[in-house]
Enzyme design. Structure first.
Site, PDB file in Angstrom:
ATOM      1  N   GLU A 280       0.659  -1.284  -0.040  1.00 54.99           N
ATOM      2  CA  GLU A 280       0.023   0.024  -0.122  1.00 54.99           C
ATOM      3  C   GLU A 280       0.742   1.377  -0.192  1.00 54.99           C
ATOM      4  O   GLU A 280       0.858   2.061   0.868  1.00 54.99           O
ATOM      5  CB  GLU A 280      -0.932   0.056   1.148  1.00 54.99           C
ATOM      6  CG  GLU A 280      -1.794  -1.000   1.212  1.00 54.99           C
ATOM      7  CD  GLU A 280      -3.190  -0.995   2.122  1.00 54.99           C
ATOM      8  OE1 GLU A 280      -2.917  -0.065   2.928  1.00 54.99           O
ATOM      9  OE2 GLU A 280      -4.040  -1.770   1.953  1.00 54.99           O
TER      10      GLU A 280
ATOM     11  N   GLU B 239      -5.493  -8.656   0.463  1.00 57.96           N
ATOM     12  CA  GLU B 239      -6.130  -8.249   1.628  1.00 57.96           C
ATOM     13  C   GLU B 239      -7.674  -7.997   1.382  1.00 57.96           C
ATOM     14  O   GLU B 239      -8.044  -7.298   0.551  1.00 57.96           O
ATOM     15  CB  GLU B 239      -5.547  -7.034   2.458  1.00 57.96           C
ATOM     16  CG  GLU B 239      -4.364  -7.116   3.001  1.00 57.96           C
ATOM     17  CD  GLU B 239      -3.883  -6.017   3.767  1.00 57.96           C
ATOM     18  OE1 GLU B 239      -4.643  -5.121   4.176  1.00 57.96           O
ATOM     19  OE2 GLU B 239      -2.428  -5.908   3.673  1.00 57.96           O
TER      20      GLU B 239
HETATM   21  C1  GBH Z   1      -4.885  -2.086   5.103  1.00 58.59           C
HETATM   22  O1  GBH Z   1      -5.145  -1.023   4.627  1.00 58.59           O
HETATM   23  C2  GBH Z   1      -3.356  -2.344   5.869  1.00 58.59           C
HETATM   24  O2  GBH Z   1      -2.730  -2.720   4.846  1.00 58.59           O
HETATM   25  C3  GBH Z   1      -3.446  -3.227   7.014  1.00 58.59           C
HETATM   26  O3  GBH Z   1      -2.320  -3.264   7.625  1.00 58.59           O
HETATM   27  C4  GBH Z   1      -4.722  -2.881   7.942  1.00 58.59           C
HETATM   28  O4  GBH Z   1      -4.427  -3.893   9.231  1.00 58.59           O
HETATM   29  C5  GBH Z   1      -6.088  -3.141   7.230  1.00 58.59           C
HETATM   30  O5  GBH Z   1      -6.031  -2.293   6.029  1.00 58.59           O
HETATM   31  C6  GBH Z   1      -7.152  -2.700   7.939  1.00 58.59           C
HETATM   32  O6  GBH Z   1      -7.396  -1.423   8.422  1.00 58.59           O
HETATM   33  O7  GBH Z   1      -8.798   6.569   8.546  1.00 58.59           O
HETATM   34  O8  GBH Z   1     -10.435   7.615   7.348  1.00 58.59           O
HETATM   35  O9  GBH Z   1      -8.152   8.291   6.693  1.00 58.59           O
HETATM   36  C7  GBH Z   1      -6.567  -0.653   4.148  1.00 58.59           C
HETATM   37  C8  GBH Z   1      -6.589   0.493   3.396  1.00 58.59           C
HETATM   38  C9  GBH Z   1      -6.488   2.790   3.589  1.00 58.59           C
HETATM   39  C10 GBH Z   1      -8.017   1.638   4.661  1.00 58.59           C
HETATM   40  C11 GBH Z   1      -6.733   4.115   4.388  1.00 58.59           C
HETATM   41  C12 GBH Z   1      -8.243   2.776   5.727  1.00 58.59           C
HETATM   42  C13 GBH Z   1      -8.042   5.193   6.062  1.00 58.59           C
HETATM   43  C14 GBH Z   1      -9.054   5.751   6.330  1.00 58.59           C
HETATM   44  N1  GBH Z   1      -6.595   1.778   4.213  1.00 58.59           N
HETATM   45  N2  GBH Z   1      -8.099   4.233   5.216  1.00 58.59           N
HETATM   46  S1  GBH Z   1      -9.048   7.186   7.140  1.00 58.59           S
END
Ligand code: GBH
Length: 476
Positions: free
Chosen positions: A170, A380
């Site tokens: 990511e 994922e």
């Molecule tokens: C994944 O990201 C990660 O790779 C993993 O480590 C993590 O545990 C898993 O998700 C679950 O979260 O807080 O409103 O700014 C997922 C993609 C991109 C999802 C950023 C959450 C943030 C939203 N993420 N997004 S906010």
């Protein structure tokens, strides 16, 4: 043929679960491990839920045997884990190798293979060695060569047994949350500039590592290398409104396209992304360096540096135009869209995660069409619980069943070449800024218990059933 319940996948379909080092290992300074930016970020109390940290987490550094039991109980064909760079190389460079770290991952890999579980390794999942952050971290161009040295060390040391590699997990999240929003380590909030530089250096680092593998290790090790890209599925709020349509396209370009376009399509960023950023630079009278860099001829080419497409999918958004309140330069202002949730989408525990299994099917079809029909691994996908843990997690059972059936439809009806599916996550763990308050596991972890005992959720049992059925009923 695939049945909609998802019990008729090809015989060689990959069924996995994923974790990452900082989120599960603990042992943050055990046996010579160096500090990472997440150690620093948490210890400096930078806004993580209740100032929690991953010092102990699931203690997988000591309790790996328990994890292995969980993996076997699910019947996984593959396990996706990440290496802690600073556990292997405490100062970030192969000049100092921590043999105890090498032994740990050797043991994990060998135990998995002995149990007939294949391994997918992520080299970088958010946890940069602090020593490299001190040199400027991902903002600094020199990080790419340092990453390449680390990657070569890992291919050399573990590549006889690891056949699926993810260089970086990511880059979008690292760039945005780490350097624009400041919610993740290293906690920078340099709006509208740093994230593009970080993304650029991550692409350069990835490409160098892929070329190293391709020219030195591929012939003997015969593995495959990619990077894991996260994206929501974005669709126009009103499909008959031109501005909504272009807004959704822009959102896809700024999220998935940012990294996928250079690697899978043109060797450069999407035009709509570059032009949106340039327009804002002009409008805001920005006089610094070009915010979205150009790829240099002096670097190895990025185009073609992925042996498969690795997708992390969690949720979907409806998109409409405008809605950017930012007065200052920012990524949000460059993107200039408003994202909304469809009222029919249930929101699971965390606010950002609306449950939209059919969005995964649409995104897979988009990837097939736009990125030249690659092999795809869903690296994922998952569903969170917040509040008191419920072992009988009926809604998560439904989530996995319907998501996997959407994957089957993408394969059978849309002809997408999906090779595997990894649930996030094997077990509850340190959920970054949400600490231990958000639980994504197929196994519950009791963080109040000194033993950190693991207990299978009902959804874990459901997933095990799906896997078992698939293995016994495969048509091919
Ligand atoms: C994944 O990201 C990660 O790779 C993993 O480590 C993590 O545990 C898993 O998700 C679950 O979260 O807080 O409103 O700014 C997922 C993609 C991109 C999802 C950023 C959450 C943030 C939203 N993420 N997004 S906010």
């Amino acid at each position: 043929d695939f049945q909609s319940e998802g019990n008729m996948f090809p015989r060689d379909f990959v069924w996995g679960a994923a974790t990452s080092a900082y989120q599960i290992e603990g042992g943050w300074q055990a046996d010579g491990k160096g500090a990472s930016i997440w150690d620093t970020f948490c210890h400096e109390k930078s806004g993580v839920f209740e100032n929690q940290n991953g010092d102990v987490a699931c203690n997988s550094y000591e309790l790996w045997n328990k994890d292995l039991e969980c993996i076997q109980q699910l019947g996984l064909t593959h396990y996706r884990l990440s290496f802690s760079w600073s556990r292997l190389l405490p100062d970030g460079t192969p000049k100092n190798v921590n043999q105890r770290g090498v032994q740990y991952y050797n043991r994990v890999i060998n135990d998995l293979l002995a149990c007939k579980v294949s391994v997918m390794v992520t080299l970088y999942h958010f946890d940069l060695p602090q020593a490299i952050q001190n040199l400027g971290g991902w903002k600094s161009p020199g990080v790419a060569a340092l990453f390449n040295d680390y990657a070569k060390f890992c291919f050399e040391t573990f590549g006889d047994r690891v056949k699926l590699w993810i260089t970086i997990n990511e880059p979008h999240t690292c760039a945005k949350l780490g350097h624009e929003v400041g919610l993740h380590a290293p906690g920078l909030k340099e709006k509208g500039t740093a994230a593009y530089m970080v993304g650029h250096n991550m692409l350069r680092a990835h490409a160098m590592a892929w070329h190293s593998y391709n020219s030195v290790y591929r012939a003997t090790q015969k593995g495959e290398v990619s990077l894991a890209l996260n994206s929501d599925w974005f669709e126009p709020l009103d499909p008959s409104c031109h501005e909504d349509v272009t807004s959704a396209e822009r959102d896809l370009a700024f999220t998935l396209g940012w990294f996928a376009w250079p690697i899978f399509v043109t060797g450069d960023y999407p035009d709509i992304m570059r032009s949106a950023i340039e327009t804002q630079s002009k409008m805001m009278g920005y006089s610094g360096d070009m915010r979205l860099p150009r790829f240099s001829k002096d670097d190895p080419p990025v185009l073609g540096t992925a042996d498969f497409f690795a997708l992390n999918y969690y949720t979907s958004r409806k998109v409409t135009s405008g809605g950017c309140g930012d007065q200052m330069l920012s990524m949000k202002r460059d993107l200039n869209v408003e994202e909304v949730l469809d009222p029919s989408w249930p929101v699971c525990g965390v606010s950002w995660l609306a449950v939209v299994p059919c969005g995964l099917r649409k995104l897979l079809k988009y990837i097939k069409d736009v990125f030249n029909n690659p092999k795809v691994y869903i690296t994922e996908n998952g569903f969170a619980q917040v509040g008191p843990a419920q072992i009988e997690d009926v809604d998560r059972c439904e989530f996995y069943k319907s998501t996997i059936s959407e994957v089957a439809k993408a394969m059978e009806e849309d002809g997408v070449n999906v090779c595997g599916y990894f649930a996030w996550s094997l077990m509850d763990n340190f959920e970054w800024a949400d600490g231990f308050s958000v639980r994504f596991g197929l196994f519950h972890v009791d963080f109040s218990d000194a033993e950190l005992s693991r207990t299978i959720y009902q959804s874990g049992q459901e997933y095990a059933k799906i896997i078992a059925k698939s293995k016994s009923a495969s048509p091919i």
